[in-house]
Design a protein around this motif. Sequence first.
Motif, PDB file in Angstrom:
ATOM      1  N   ILE A 208      -6.291-190.522  17.902  1.00  0.00           N
ATOM      2  CA  ILE A 208      -7.414-190.154  17.024  1.00  0.00           C
ATOM      3  C   ILE A 208      -7.381-188.677  16.615  1.00  0.00           C
ATOM      4  O   ILE A 208      -8.167-188.254  15.771  1.00  0.00           O
ATOM      5  CB  ILE A 208      -8.791-190.494  17.654  1.00  0.00           C
ATOM      6  N   ALA A 209      -6.501-187.891  17.220  1.00  0.00           N
ATOM      7  CA  ALA A 209      -6.389-186.474  16.821  1.00  0.00           C
ATOM      8  C   ALA A 209      -4.951-186.040  17.045  1.00  0.00           C
ATOM      9  O   ALA A 209      -4.283-186.521  17.960  1.00  0.00           O
ATOM     10  CB  ALA A 209      -7.328-185.609  17.649  1.00  0.00           C
ATOM     11  N   ASP A 210      -4.488-185.093  16.209  1.00  0.00           N
ATOM     12  CA  ASP A 210      -3.068-184.749  16.198  1.00  0.00           C
ATOM     13  C   ASP A 210      -2.944-183.342  15.603  1.00  0.00           C
ATOM     14  O   ASP A 210      -3.402-183.118  14.496  1.00  0.00           O
ATOM     15  CB  ASP A 210      -2.410-185.774  15.248  1.00  0.00           C
ATOM     16  N   ALA A 211      -2.353-182.393  16.346  1.00  0.00           N
ATOM     17  CA  ALA A 211      -2.241-181.032  15.800  1.00  0.00           C
ATOM     18  C   ALA A 211      -1.049-180.302  16.399  1.00  0.00           C
ATOM     19  O   ALA A 211      -0.538-180.679  17.448  1.00  0.00           O
ATOM     20  CB  ALA A 211      -3.516-180.247  16.061  1.00  0.00           C
ATOM     21  N   ASP A 212      -0.621-179.217  15.711  1.00  0.00           N
ATOM     22  CA  ASP A 212       0.536-178.405  16.131  1.00  0.00           C
ATOM     23  C   ASP A 212       0.070-177.328  17.114  1.00  0.00           C
ATOM     24  O   ASP A 212      -0.734-176.461  16.768  1.00  0.00           O
ATOM     25  CB  ASP A 212       1.151-177.755  14.870  1.00  0.00           C
ATOM     26  N   GLY A 213       0.599-177.381  18.335  1.00  0.00           N
ATOM     27  CA  GLY A 213       0.257-176.371  19.345  1.00  0.00           C
ATOM     28  C   GLY A 213       1.401-175.401  19.601  1.00  0.00           C
ATOM     29  O   GLY A 213       1.344-174.589  20.532  1.00  0.00           O
ATOM     30  N   LYS A 214       2.463-175.481  18.797  1.00  0.00           N
ATOM     31  CA  LYS A 214       3.581-174.509  18.783  1.00  0.00           C
ATOM     32  C   LYS A 214       4.278-174.312  20.132  1.00  0.00           C
ATOM     33  O   LYS A 214       4.929-173.291  20.353  1.00  0.00           O
ATOM     34  CB  LYS A 214       3.105-173.152  18.249  1.00  0.00           C
TER      35      LYS A 214
END
Length: 336
Positions: A208-214
Motif C-alpha cells: 500500500i506504500a512504496d518509496a525510495d529510501g536511498k
Amino acid sequence: MTRSRIIACGLVAVVALSLVGCGSSDSGGGATGRPASADSKGGAKKKLVIGFAQTGAESGWRKAETQSVKDEAEKRGIDLKFSDGQGKQELQIQAIHSFIQQKVDGIILAPVVVTGFEPVLKEAKEAGIPVVLSDRAVEVKDPSLYATLVGSDFVDEGKRCAEYLGKKMNGKGNIAEIEGNSGSAPQIERKKGFDEALAKEFPNIKIIADADGKFEIAKGKEVMEAMLRANGKNINAVFCHNDDMGLGAIQAIQEAGMKPGKDILIATIDGEKLMVQQVADGNSNCCVECKALLGSGLFDAIQQAIDKKILPKKMIQKDDQFDETNAKAMVETRKY
Ligand code: AHR
C-alpha cells in the motif's frame, strides 16, 4: 687552493651526491615509478595496479565492502586506486577515465545505477583493461564489456523476504516497501523478487506504500515517518531493501509510539551485525544476508581476467538468513 675554490668544490660534491640519491630511490620502479618486486625467476615483477570505482558510503554494508577490498589489496601487495563515487554516476565515470589514463591493470566497478556505463566500459575494453563488477549489475548490449560480476542473487533475497513476511502475516494484510536508490540493480532486482513472490504466493497481501529510501538510515527513517503519517495503523509490515533503511524505520516506528517487530513486522536485507542484533532483540523479524566481504573474490576474479581466463558472467555468493530461530546465536559471528 683558495678558500672560495674549496667552497665551490664542496657545493658541487653535495649536489652530485644528492642527484645519485634521487636516482637510486627511483631505481626499482621502472618507467611508472611504482615499486617493483622480484618474481620467482628473479626477474622484476610489476606491482599490480587496480582501480576501484566504489558507489559511495551509503550504508554499513558498503563501508564493510570498501574495507574488505582495501584489506585484501594490502594483503596481496596490490596498488589500489580507490575512488568514492558519492552516489553519483558522473563521478564513477570520471574515475574510470582516470584509471584508463593511468593505465591500470584492471578495474573494479560497483555501479550506482544499471544504465549509462556502456561507453566508458567500451573505452576500458579498447584500452585492454578488464573490468570486474562488484555486487551490482549493469545493462549493456555487449556483455564482453565486463569479465564477471561477483555478488549475491538480489532477486532471491527479495523473494525470501516476501516468503518470510507472507507466512508471518498468515497470507493477509498490508505492506509498505522502502526501496534502495532508484535505478540501481539491488533496487530493481530485490523489488522484482519480492513483488513477484508476493503476487504468486500471497495474493491477499497488498503493497500500500512504496518509496525510495536511498539505502540510507536517515532517508529510511524519513520515508517511514511519511508512510506512518499517510497510512497510520493500516501498515502491518515493512520490507526494506537494506538494513540501514530498516534501522531508520525501527526508529520512526518507535517514535510513533508503536512496537517495531510486533505492531509492524519488518524484513530487511544485508546481514549487518546491528540489524541481526535488532532481530535478536525482537525489534525486527527477518534479515536476509547479502555477503559484503567481497575483497578476496573480486581480486581472484580480476587476476583471472588479467590472465585472460574466461569467467562465468556471474559469480554468486550463497546468503544466510537471520530470524527468530537463529539471530541470538548468530549475532556474535557477524563480521560487519
Ligand atoms: O549492492 C548492495 C547494496 O548496496 C546493499 O544491500 C546496500 O546496503 C548497499 O548500499
